[in-house]
Design a protein around this motif. Sequence first.
Motif, PDB file in Angstrom:
ATOM      1  N   ARG A  51       0.833  -1.207   0.000  1.00  8.99           N
ATOM      2  CA  ARG A  51       0.000   0.000   0.000  1.00  8.99           C
ATOM      3  C   ARG A  51       0.866   1.255   0.000  1.00  8.99           C
ATOM      4  NH1 ARG A  51      -2.684  -0.928   4.339  1.00  8.99           N
ATOM      5  NH2 ARG A  51      -1.636   0.557   5.683  1.00  8.99           N
ATOM      6  N   TRP A  52       1.911   1.260   0.836  1.00  8.27           N
ATOM      7  CA  TRP A  52       2.814   2.408   0.884  1.00  8.27           C
ATOM      8  C   TRP A  52       3.513   2.605  -0.457  1.00  8.27           C
ATOM      9  CZ3 TRP A  52       5.774   1.602   6.155  1.00  8.27           C
ATOM     10  CH2 TRP A  52       4.900   1.863   7.210  1.00  8.27           C
ATOM     11  N   ALA A  53       3.858   1.510  -1.127  1.00  6.47           N
ATOM     12  CA  ALA A  53       4.577   1.605  -2.406  1.00  6.47           C
ATOM     13  C   ALA A  53       3.726   2.240  -3.498  1.00  6.47           C
ATOM     14  CB  ALA A  53       5.056   0.225  -2.843  1.00  6.47           C
ATOM     15  N   LYS A  54       2.423   2.269  -3.307  1.00  7.20           N
ATOM     16  CA  LYS A  54       1.547   2.934  -4.282  1.00  7.20           C
ATOM     17  C   LYS A  54       1.650   4.452  -4.193  1.00  7.20           C
ATOM     18  CE  LYS A  54      -1.704  -0.865  -4.524  1.00  7.20           C
ATOM     19  NZ  LYS A  54      -3.060  -1.348  -4.244  1.00  7.20           N
ATOM     20  N   ASP A  55       2.198   4.959  -3.096  1.00  8.65           N
ATOM     21  CA  ASP A  55       2.416   6.399  -2.925  1.00  8.65           C
ATOM     22  C   ASP A  55       3.653   6.796  -3.728  1.00  8.65           C
ATOM     23  OD1 ASP A  55       3.012   8.969  -2.081  1.00  8.65           O
ATOM     24  OD2 ASP A  55       3.004   8.493   0.052  1.00  8.65           O
ATOM     25  N   PRO A  56       3.536   7.759  -4.651  1.00  9.81           N
ATOM     26  CA  PRO A  56       4.699   8.140  -5.469  1.00  9.81           C
ATOM     27  C   PRO A  56       5.871   8.703  -4.669  1.00  9.81           C
ATOM     28  CG  PRO A  56       2.778   9.503  -6.010  1.00  9.81           C
ATOM     29  CD  PRO A  56       2.334   8.494  -5.006  1.00  9.81           C
ATOM     30  N   GLU A  57       5.622   9.176  -3.447  1.00 10.36           N
ATOM     31  CA  GLU A  57       6.697   9.692  -2.596  1.00 10.36           C
ATOM     32  C   GLU A  57       7.546   8.570  -1.994  1.00 10.36           C
ATOM     33  OE1 GLU A  57       7.142  13.086  -1.549  1.00 10.36           O
ATOM     34  OE2 GLU A  57       5.775  13.608  -3.168  1.00 10.36           O
ATOM     35  N   PHE A  58       6.957   7.394  -1.861  1.00 13.46           N
ATOM     36  CA  PHE A  58       7.635   6.250  -1.248  1.00 13.46           C
ATOM     37  C   PHE A  58       8.682   5.691  -2.221  1.00 13.46           C
ATOM     38  CE2 PHE A  58       7.945   1.810   0.199  1.00 13.46           C
ATOM     39  CZ  PHE A  58       8.049   1.996   1.571  1.00 13.46           C
ATOM     40  N   PRO A  59       9.837   5.229  -1.712  1.00 15.01           N
ATOM     41  CA  PRO A  59      10.847   4.632  -2.605  1.00 15.01           C
ATOM     42  C   PRO A  59      10.265   3.433  -3.367  1.00 15.01           C
ATOM     43  CG  PRO A  59      11.757   4.956  -0.411  1.00 15.01           C
ATOM     44  CD  PRO A  59      10.293   5.246  -0.319  1.00 15.01           C
ATOM     45  N   GLN A  60      10.270   3.526  -4.659  1.00 17.06           N
ATOM     46  CA  GLN A  60       9.636   2.508  -5.474  1.00 17.06           C
ATOM     47  C   GLN A  60      10.492   1.245  -5.572  1.00 17.06           C
ATOM     48  OE1 GLN A  60       6.369   2.859  -6.816  1.00 17.06           O
ATOM     49  NE2 GLN A  60       6.622   4.349  -5.166  1.00 17.06           N
ATOM     50  N   PRO A  61       9.829   0.088  -5.522  1.00 17.78           N
ATOM     51  CA  PRO A  61      10.576  -1.164  -5.647  1.00 17.78           C
ATOM     52  C   PRO A  61      11.052  -1.375  -7.087  1.00 17.78           C
ATOM     53  CG  PRO A  61       8.227  -1.612  -5.556  1.00 17.78           C
ATOM     54  CD  PRO A  61       8.401  -0.141  -5.313  1.00 17.78           C
ATOM     55  N   MET A  62      12.076  -2.176  -7.228  1.00 16.68           N
ATOM     56  CA  MET A  62      12.587  -2.521  -8.545  1.00 16.68           C
ATOM     57  C   MET A  62      11.955  -3.847  -8.953  1.00 16.68           C
ATOM     58  SD  MET A  62      16.512  -2.960  -9.832  1.00 16.68           S
ATOM     59  CE  MET A  62      16.866  -4.460  -8.954  1.00 16.68           C
ATOM     60  N   ARG A  63      11.318  -3.871 -10.102  1.00 14.99           N
ATOM     61  CA  ARG A  63      10.678  -5.093 -10.583  1.00 14.99           C
ATOM     62  C   ARG A  63      11.716  -5.938 -11.325  1.00 14.99           C
ATOM     63  NH1 ARG A  63       6.003  -7.067 -10.353  1.00 14.99           N
ATOM     64  NH2 ARG A  63       5.027  -5.167  -9.616  1.00 14.99           N
ATOM     65  N   ILE A  64      11.971  -7.138 -10.783  1.00 18.34           N
ATOM     66  CA  ILE A  64      12.933  -8.057 -11.378  1.00 18.34           C
ATOM     67  C   ILE A  64      12.265  -8.858 -12.495  1.00 18.34           C
ATOM     68  CG2 ILE A  64      14.486 -10.004 -10.921  1.00 18.34           C
ATOM     69  CD1 ILE A  64      15.276  -7.397  -9.480  1.00 18.34           C
ATOM     70  N   SER A  65      11.065  -9.310 -12.236  1.00 14.02           N
ATOM     71  CA  SER A  65      10.253 -10.012 -13.221  1.00 14.02           C
ATOM     72  C   SER A  65       8.794  -9.680 -12.918  1.00 14.02           C
ATOM     73  CB  SER A  65      10.498 -11.525 -13.160  1.00 14.02           C
ATOM     74  OG  SER A  65       9.958 -12.076 -11.977  1.00 14.02           O
ATOM     75  N   ARG A  66       7.894 -10.332 -13.605  1.00 11.94           N
ATOM     76  CA  ARG A  66       6.477 -10.038 -13.402  1.00 11.94           C
ATOM     77  C   ARG A  66       6.032 -10.267 -11.960  1.00 11.94           C
ATOM     78  NH1 ARG A  66       1.249 -12.740 -15.393  1.00 11.94           N
ATOM     79  NH2 ARG A  66       2.437 -14.618 -15.013  1.00 11.94           N
ATOM     80  N   ARG A  67       6.607 -11.262 -11.304  1.00  9.58           N
ATOM     81  CA  ARG A  67       6.190 -11.616  -9.945  1.00  9.58           C
ATOM     82  C   ARG A  67       7.201 -11.274  -8.857  1.00  9.58           C
ATOM     83  NH1 ARG A  67       4.799 -17.576  -9.697  1.00  9.58           N
ATOM     84  NH2 ARG A  67       4.095 -16.933  -7.642  1.00  9.58           N
TER      85      ARG A  67
ATOM     86  N   LYS B 272      14.072   2.896   4.842  1.00 11.98           N
ATOM     87  CA  LYS B 272      14.335   3.354   6.214  1.00 11.98           C
ATOM     88  C   LYS B 272      14.566   4.859   6.256  1.00 11.98           C
ATOM     89  CE  LYS B 272      16.162  -0.891   8.223  1.00 11.98           C
ATOM     90  NZ  LYS B 272      17.359  -1.559   8.790  1.00 11.98           N
ATOM     91  N   GLN B 273      15.297   5.384   5.292  1.00 15.95           N
ATOM     92  CA  GLN B 273      15.544   6.819   5.242  1.00 15.95           C
ATOM     93  C   GLN B 273      14.233   7.587   5.029  1.00 15.95           C
ATOM     94  OE1 GLN B 273      18.395   8.068   2.316  1.00 15.95           O
ATOM     95  NE2 GLN B 273      18.116  10.228   2.764  1.00 15.95           N
ATOM     96  N   TYR B 274      13.395   7.103   4.136  1.00 14.38           N
ATOM     97  CA  TYR B 274      12.100   7.742   3.881  1.00 14.38           C
ATOM     98  C   TYR B 274      11.255   7.786   5.157  1.00 14.38           C
ATOM     99  CZ  TYR B 274       7.279   8.245   2.320  1.00 14.38           C
ATOM    100  OH  TYR B 274       5.969   8.658   2.185  1.00 14.38           O
ATOM    101  N   LEU B 275      11.205   6.657   5.872  1.00 13.47           N
ATOM    102  CA  LEU B 275      10.402   6.603   7.098  1.00 13.47           C
ATOM    103  C   LEU B 275      10.945   7.524   8.179  1.00 13.47           C
ATOM    104  CD1 LEU B 275       9.619   2.782   7.202  1.00 13.47           C
ATOM    105  CD2 LEU B 275       8.085   4.651   6.534  1.00 13.47           C
ATOM    106  N   SER B 276      12.278   7.591   8.300  1.00  9.18           N
ATOM    107  CA  SER B 276      12.853   8.477   9.319  1.00  9.18           C
ATOM    108  C   SER B 276      12.617   9.948   8.980  1.00  9.18           C
ATOM    109  CB  SER B 276      14.339   8.198   9.506  1.00  9.18           C
ATOM    110  OG  SER B 276      15.071   8.565   8.374  1.00  9.18           O
ATOM    111  N   GLU B 277      12.673  10.306   7.705  1.00 11.13           N
ATOM    112  CA  GLU B 277      12.409  11.685   7.294  1.00 11.13           C
ATOM    113  C   GLU B 277      10.935  12.032   7.473  1.00 11.13           C
ATOM    114  OE1 GLU B 277      13.783  11.969   3.282  1.00 11.13           O
ATOM    115  OE2 GLU B 277      15.887  11.955   3.876  1.00 11.13           O
TER     116      GLU B 277
END
Length: 61
Positions: A27-43, A53-58
Amino acid sequence: MCKIDTHRHSGKDTAAAIGVTCPTLVRWAKDPEFPQPMRISRRIVRYNLDAVKQYLSEKAA
Protein backbone atom coordinates in the motif's frame (compact mmCIF):
# COMPACT_ATOMS: atom_id res chain seq x y z
CA MET A 1 31.55 -12.81 -11.93
CA CYS A 2 28.05 -11.75 -10.86
CA LYS A 3 27.73 -8.80 -8.51
CA ILE A 4 25.06 -9.22 -5.83
CA ASP A 5 23.17 -6.10 -4.78
CA THR A 6 22.90 -6.38 -1.01
CA HIS A 7 20.62 -3.34 -0.75
CA ARG A 8 17.70 -5.03 -2.50
CA HIS A 9 15.36 -7.09 -0.33
CA SER A 10 12.12 -8.96 -0.92
CA GLY A 11 8.89 -7.39 0.21
CA LYS A 12 8.61 -9.96 2.99
CA ASP A 13 12.11 -9.20 4.28
CA THR A 14 11.63 -5.44 3.96
CA ALA A 15 8.30 -5.52 5.77
CA ALA A 16 9.79 -7.60 8.60
CA ALA A 17 12.80 -5.28 8.90
CA ILE A 18 10.63 -2.19 9.36
CA GLY A 19 7.93 -3.88 11.44
CA VAL A 20 4.93 -3.77 9.10
CA THR A 21 2.92 -6.35 7.18
CA CYS A 22 3.42 -7.10 3.48
CA PRO A 23 0.04 -5.57 2.51
CA THR A 24 1.04 -2.36 4.31
CA LEU A 25 4.32 -2.21 2.40
CA VAL A 26 2.49 -2.74 -0.91
CA ARG A 27 0.00 0.00 0.00
CA TRP A 28 2.81 2.41 0.88
CA ALA A 29 4.58 1.61 -2.41
CA LYS A 30 1.55 2.93 -4.28
CA ASP A 31 2.42 6.40 -2.93
CA PRO A 32 4.70 8.14 -5.47
CA GLU A 33 6.70 9.69 -2.60
CA PHE A 34 7.64 6.25 -1.25
CA PRO A 35 10.85 4.63 -2.61
CA GLN A 36 9.64 2.51 -5.47
CA PRO A 37 10.58 -1.16 -5.65
CA MET A 38 12.59 -2.52 -8.54
CA ARG A 39 10.68 -5.09 -10.58
CA ILE A 40 12.93 -8.06 -11.38
CA SER A 41 10.25 -10.01 -13.22
CA ARG A 42 6.48 -10.04 -13.40
CA ARG A 43 6.19 -11.62 -9.95
CA ILE A 44 9.43 -10.55 -8.24
CA VAL A 45 10.10 -7.11 -6.80
CA ARG A 46 12.94 -5.90 -4.59
CA TYR A 47 12.99 -2.96 -2.23
CA ASN A 48 15.97 -0.79 -1.35
CA LEU A 49 15.82 -1.22 2.42
CA ASP A 50 18.16 1.71 3.09
CA ALA A 51 15.97 4.05 1.02
CA VAL A 52 12.82 2.82 2.76
CA LYS A 53 14.33 3.35 6.21
CA GLN A 54 15.54 6.82 5.24
CA TYR A 55 12.10 7.74 3.88
CA LEU A 56 10.40 6.60 7.10
CA SER A 57 12.85 8.48 9.32
CA GLU A 58 12.41 11.68 7.29
CA LYS A 59 8.64 11.32 7.36
CA ALA A 60 8.67 10.81 11.14
CA ALA A 61 10.77 13.94 11.69
